[in-house]
Design a protein around this motif. Structure first.
Motif, short mmCIF file in Angstrom:
data_model
loop_
_atom_site.label_atom_id
_atom_site.label_comp_id
_atom_site.label_asym_id
_atom_site.label_seq_id
_atom_site.Cartn_x
_atom_site.Cartn_y
_atom_site.Cartn_z
N TYR A 175 0.83 -1.20 0.00
CA TYR A 175 0.00 0.00 0.00
C TYR A 175 0.87 1.26 0.00
O TYR A 175 1.86 1.33 0.72
CB TYR A 175 -0.91 0.02 1.23
CG TYR A 175 -2.01 -1.01 1.19
CD1 TYR A 175 -3.29 -0.66 0.77
CD2 TYR A 175 -1.77 -2.32 1.57
CE1 TYR A 175 -4.31 -1.61 0.72
CE2 TYR A 175 -2.77 -3.28 1.52
CZ TYR A 175 -4.04 -2.92 1.10
OH TYR A 175 -5.03 -3.85 1.05
N GLY A 176 0.46 2.22 -0.81
CA GLY A 176 1.22 3.46 -0.88
C GLY A 176 0.44 4.55 -1.59
O GLY A 176 -0.79 4.48 -1.72
N GLN A 177 1.18 5.57 -2.06
CA GLN A 177 0.56 6.75 -2.65
C GLN A 177 1.29 7.14 -3.94
O GLN A 177 2.41 7.63 -3.88
CB GLN A 177 0.62 7.92 -1.66
CG GLN A 177 -0.13 7.66 -0.36
CD GLN A 177 0.41 8.51 0.78
OE1 GLN A 177 1.60 8.48 1.09
NE2 GLN A 177 -0.46 9.28 1.40
N PRO A 178 0.68 6.92 -5.09
CA PRO A 178 1.29 7.37 -6.34
C PRO A 178 1.51 8.89 -6.30
O PRO A 178 0.65 9.64 -5.83
CB PRO A 178 0.24 6.99 -7.40
CG PRO A 178 -0.57 5.90 -6.76
CD PRO A 178 -0.60 6.24 -5.31
N SER A 179 2.67 9.32 -6.78
CA SER A 179 3.04 10.74 -6.72
C SER A 179 3.50 11.19 -8.10
O SER A 179 4.48 10.68 -8.63
CB SER A 179 4.15 10.95 -5.70
OG SER A 179 3.79 10.40 -4.44
N TRP A 180 2.79 12.17 -8.67
CA TRP A 180 3.10 12.66 -10.01
C TRP A 180 4.21 13.70 -9.91
O TRP A 180 4.14 14.64 -9.13
CB TRP A 180 1.85 13.26 -10.64
CG TRP A 180 1.97 13.50 -12.12
CD1 TRP A 180 2.71 12.79 -13.02
CD2 TRP A 180 1.32 14.52 -12.87
NE1 TRP A 180 2.55 13.29 -14.29
CE2 TRP A 180 1.70 14.36 -14.23
CE3 TRP A 180 0.44 15.55 -12.54
CZ2 TRP A 180 1.26 15.19 -15.25
CZ3 TRP A 180 -0.02 16.38 -13.55
CH2 TRP A 180 0.38 16.20 -14.89
N ALA A 181 5.27 13.53 -10.70
CA ALA A 181 6.44 14.39 -10.62
C ALA A 181 6.12 15.88 -10.72
O ALA A 181 6.68 16.69 -9.98
CB ALA A 181 7.47 13.99 -11.68
N PRO A 182 5.23 16.32 -11.63
CA PRO A 182 4.89 17.75 -11.66
C PRO A 182 4.32 18.26 -10.34
O PRO A 182 4.60 19.41 -9.93
CB PRO A 182 3.86 17.85 -12.78
CG PRO A 182 4.22 16.73 -13.70
CD PRO A 182 4.63 15.61 -12.78
N ASP A 183 3.54 17.44 -9.64
CA ASP A 183 3.01 17.86 -8.35
C ASP A 183 4.11 17.96 -7.30
O ASP A 183 4.15 18.91 -6.50
CB ASP A 183 1.95 16.87 -7.86
CG ASP A 183 0.61 17.02 -8.58
OD1 ASP A 183 0.48 17.93 -9.42
OD2 ASP A 183 -0.29 16.20 -8.32
N HIS A 204 6.12 15.69 3.60
CA HIS A 204 5.79 14.53 2.77
C HIS A 204 5.06 14.99 1.52
O HIS A 204 3.98 15.59 1.61
CB HIS A 204 4.93 13.54 3.55
CG HIS A 204 5.66 12.84 4.65
ND1 HIS A 204 5.01 12.16 5.67
CD2 HIS A 204 7.00 12.68 4.88
CE1 HIS A 204 5.91 11.63 6.48
NE2 HIS A 204 7.12 11.94 6.03
N ALA A 205 5.65 14.72 0.37
CA ALA A 205 5.06 15.12 -0.91
C ALA A 205 4.67 13.88 -1.70
O ALA A 205 5.38 13.44 -2.60
CB ALA A 205 6.04 15.99 -1.70
N THR A 206 3.56 13.30 -1.31
CA THR A 206 3.00 12.15 -2.02
C THR A 206 1.55 12.46 -2.35
O THR A 206 0.96 13.39 -1.80
CB THR A 206 3.05 10.88 -1.16
OG1 THR A 206 2.41 11.14 0.11
CG2 THR A 206 4.48 10.43 -0.91
N GLY A 207 0.96 11.68 -3.25
CA GLY A 207 -0.43 11.88 -3.55
C GLY A 207 -1.31 11.59 -2.35
O GLY A 207 -0.94 10.82 -1.45
N GLY A 208 -2.48 12.22 -2.30
CA GLY A 208 -3.40 11.96 -1.21
C GLY A 208 -4.08 10.61 -1.37
O GLY A 208 -4.07 10.00 -2.43
#
Length: 300
Positions: A175-183, A204-208
């Motif tokens: 389980y985790g959080q996909p994180s888009w590089a532009p974000d 922490h800079a990950t997707g919600g």
């Protein structure tokens, strides 16, 4: 991937930047790092460099440590000597990521406990940065990063989805959080434009939200107009890897509110935008005005 995105967004907004890749600067050479920072005189250094070969690090931990542990230390000391700020990118692998931790996100001040060589070297880099620059550096952890171009999990799934009749097997117990590089790049830039007293420490800079690799792959298939049932679930034990993958990599986002910035958007919203095609690069707007700054992203 991330360094290029940071550079592109800064350039699009007229910032004065110096982009230095591995061929230009050996991050493991303290004299070269000190000279580069002194000569460039940046207000903000953004360190996107890392040894990211997670499995290889298990057998070459010393080499990984030179990049992930010693390199950030050299940068932090160079910034301390010139008065520059440092934004250092780190990872969810600094946490244990065991099933016992599941149920609630890791807070920014949660006690790390890496279980891999990669995680240990990245934690060493975090501690070196925060020790040398306790009031002016920010450690920004991200995870499950994917970008605009080719390469990476999301792009691979989108490519496989276009192959008629192709089925894929993806783990469903991580389980985790996909994180888009532009974000993530926007988050880094926003921190760099805030006053240091509001933008130092760990973020922490990950997707919600949260998901599994299997559910993420199914969503990529769905968004590309393909049958998500072509994605089959398997357990992590089916994959033999040198480094254990975290079963739980969900990170909390509480510190963004204290910095005056919104929490990251949900990973599904970002993924939908990512798969829809090119879009403008728009860094987050800080809640207070700030001046343009120079940055020095590092590409590994």
């Amino acid at each position: 991937m991330l360094g290029g995105e940071v550079s592109a967004q800064l350039a699009a907004h007229g910032a004065d930047i110096v982009r230095t890749g591995r061929a230009d600067l050996d991050l493991t050479d303290p004299r070269a790092v000190a000279s580069a920072v002194a000569d460039g005189g940046p207000d903000v250094v953004v360190n996107c460099a890392a040894w990211t070969a997670v499995d290889l690090a298990e057998s070459e931990e010393e080499a990984a440590h030179r990049v992930n542990g010693d390199g950030p230390r050299h940068l932090a000391r160079a910034c301390a000597a010139t008065g520059g700020r440092l934004l250092h990118v780190s990872t969810d692998y600094v946490f244990g990521g065991t099933p016992a931790d599941s149920g609630r996100p890791y807070a920014e001040d949660a006690e790390p406990g890496p279980r891999t060589a990669y995680g240990r070297t990245k934690l060493a880099g975090e501690r070196a940065v925060l020790s040398a620059l306790p009031e002016t550096a920010a450690v920004v952890r991200t995870a499950w990063l994917y970008g605009r171009g080719e390469g990476g999990f999301v792009h691979t799934m989108a490519r496989l989805a276009r192959e008629p009749g192709r089925t894929v097997e993806v783990v469903d117990d991580q389980y985790g959080q996909p994180s888009w590089a532009p974000d993530v790049a926007g988050r880094l830039i926003a921190l760099g434009t805030l006053p240091p007293e509001r933008a130092h420490g760990v973020f922490h800079a990950t997707g919600g939200g949260r998901t599994t690799w299997h559910a993420l792959a199914r969503e990529v298939f769905r968004l590309t107009g393909q049958d998500p049932d072509r994605v089959r679930a398997i357990g992590s034990s089916a994959l033999r890897r040198a480094a254990v993958r975290p079963a739980w990599s969900v990170l909390g986002h509480e510190r963004w509110a204290a910095a005056g910035l919104p929490a990251p958007r949900h990973w599904r919203e970002a993924l939908t935008e990512a798969l829809a095609g090119p879009s403008p690069s728009t860094p987050l707007a800080p809640s207070t005005p700030s001046t343009a700054h120079s940055a020095q992203p590092k590409g590994c």
